[in-house]
Design an enzyme around this catalytic site. Structure first.
Site, PDB file in Angstrom:
ATOM      1  CB  SER A 239     -12.132   1.288  -1.260  1.00 31.90           C
ATOM      2  OG  SER A 239     -12.015   0.330  -2.296  1.00 31.90           O
TER       3      SER A 239
ATOM      4  CE1 TYR B  21      -8.244  -1.375   1.386  1.00 27.79           C
ATOM      5  CE2 TYR B  21      -9.570  -1.778  -0.573  1.00 27.79           C
ATOM      6  CZ  TYR B  21      -8.752  -0.951   0.171  1.00 27.79           C
ATOM      7  OH  TYR B  21      -8.436   0.300  -0.301  1.00 27.79           O
TER       8      TYR B  21
END
Length: 270
Positions: free
Chosen positions: A153, A166
């Protein structure tokens, strides 16, 4: 809104007769990936916790003229991963590509307000889950001189509030990917990463629609605001992200390992 050129027809037979294992086959990128791999000539192994969804997708792959094996798998469970490896080898006898696409929804809270349970679960799925799969398929990938693509990501490119947990998990995934590229290189296995930003598709559109109703605005306005920081002033589509993954999975990238490919329309620079 997204106006990227059509990319499906350009992949041809990039993965002709290869066996591709995809974990984390959800309703968005995972499903698009499976279809694109089949269109590129691959036979598929589809893995996700929700087995019912996999069966329907396997039917689509079969309709495209390719084979598909659907195996309900929780990649945080070693026995279930072993079962996935066993069923794959029993059905195909080989594996050429492993794509790790499992996803854990971010907590959307500062680290101080994120539970340790959430952080442990995120790392267990994102990092250790991917590692279990790579370890399980290493003998087959070595025999095929195969490729691993870990879907990461763009969160690792920034430190925006509420994404701390995250980012921790995805940063660990990147570090692991780089180490595995060095460790597995002598066996001919390539390990690379794709770093998408927001991915435009039905799932993100539904989220934007929810946000639009909540804040009294429109999907178009949220899209423009989200894409404003990118050089192309738009968001990458599921197909565009899938194209990057297919490239790294294919022999076109045979000289590339240990690398990260950003797909965010120019929002962040490595």
């Amino acid at each position: 809104m997204a106006n990227g050129a059509s990319v499906v027809e350009t992949t041809g037979q990039l993965l002709k007769d290869k066996v591709v294992v995809i974990s984390g086959v959800g309703p968005a990128l995972g499903t698009t990936l499976a279809r694109r791999c089949a269109q590129a000539g691959a036979d598929l192994v589809l893995a996700a916790r929700t087995a019912e969804r996999l069966e329907a997708l396997a039917g689509e792959i079969t309709a495209l003229g390719r084979r598909a094996l659907a195996v309900g798998t929780d990649i945080t469970d070693e026995q279930q991963v072993n079962n996935l490896v066993r069923q794959t080898m029993d059905s195909y006898g080989r594996v050429d590509v492993l794509i790790n696409n499992a996803f854990r929804v971010p907590s959307m809270k500062p680290l101080a307000e994120t539970s340790y349970e959430h952080m442990r679960e995120a790392i267990e799925l994102t990092v250790f889950g991917a590692l279990r799969l790579i370890q399980g398929f290493t003998p087959a990938l070595a025999a095929a001189k195969g490729s691993v693509v870990n879907v990461n990501s763009m969160v690792i490119r920034h430190s925006q509030p509420k994404y701390g947990a995250y980012k921790m998990a995805k940063s660990a995934l990147l570090a692991m990917s780089q180490s595995l590229a060095s460790e597995l290189g002598e066996q001919g296995i390539r390990v690379n990463s794709v770093l998408p930003g927001y991915i435009w598709g039905g799932t993100l559109e539904s989220y934007f629609n929810h946000q639009a109703k909540k804040y009294g605005t429109t999907v178009e306005e949220i899209y423009r605001a989200t894409a404003a920081a990118s050089d192309l002033k738009r968001l990458p589509t599921e197909d565009e992200v899938a194209s990057a993954i297919l490239f790294l999975a294919s022999d076109l990238s045979s000289g590339i390992t240990g690398q990260s490919l950003d797909v965010n329309c120019g929002e962040f620079k490595a």
